[in-house]
Scaffold this active site. Sequence first.
Site, PDB file in Angstrom:
ATOM      1  N   CYS A 292       0.830  -1.001  -0.050  1.00 45.99           N
ATOM      2  CA  CYS A 292      -0.025  -0.040  -0.113  1.00 45.99           C
ATOM      3  C   CYS A 292       0.825   1.098  -0.030  1.00 45.99           C
ATOM      4  CB  CYS A 292      -0.793  -0.132   1.125  1.00 45.99           C
ATOM      5  SG  CYS A 292      -2.027  -1.525   1.199  1.00 45.99           S
ATOM      6  N   THR A 293       1.945   1.340   0.738  1.00 48.36           N
ATOM      7  CA  THR A 293       2.781   2.308   0.877  1.00 48.36           C
ATOM      8  C   THR A 293       3.736   2.434  -0.626  1.00 48.36           C
ATOM      9  OG1 THR A 293       3.561   2.015   3.106  1.00 48.36           O
ATOM     10  CG2 THR A 293       5.180   3.071   1.663  1.00 48.36           C
TER      11      THR A 293
END
Length: 174
Positions: A65-66
């Site tokens: 997600c980062t």
Amino acid sequence: MARNRLVQALSLALAAIFATGLTTGDKAPDFSLQGSDGKTYQLSELLEEGAVVLAWYPKAFTKGCTIECKSLTEKGHLIREYAVTYFMVSVDPLEDVTKFAESMSADFPLLADPDKSVAQEYGVMSPYGFSSRHNVYIGTDGNVLAVDTEVNPGTAAEDIAARLGELGIAKREA
């Protein structure tokens, strides 16, 4: 006992793989979700401005997600060439979503669906309590134009922009 757990785990995994979410042509459920920027966004109002992309992601501050948020932040200009509003959306609490957006210097809003109701309506909930990584493209008529279930976090922005071109989404006027 262990066999029962294995059967249950396999059942959950198969349910996730074969889950039926929204498909092309379906009416996208309206929503009202809070954003990391302090605003509340409602689909029906967003559609007055153009198409909408919802980039569902599993959990703030996790590796994939980062990477995805970094892609959308650094190369979001590719998406903004089109007449579209885009968001990353998760079932994380608003506080987590806001901290995540701030930590990534996101130049677009991230939306929070902490009660998971919108994720369930969109068919993106995994059996593990978080949303699956799916991109949902919604046309100005409120119908689903496409759903990408195979999302590469590292090329998220480029892939969304390419898909918008394939879908014939109009470019913004200069």
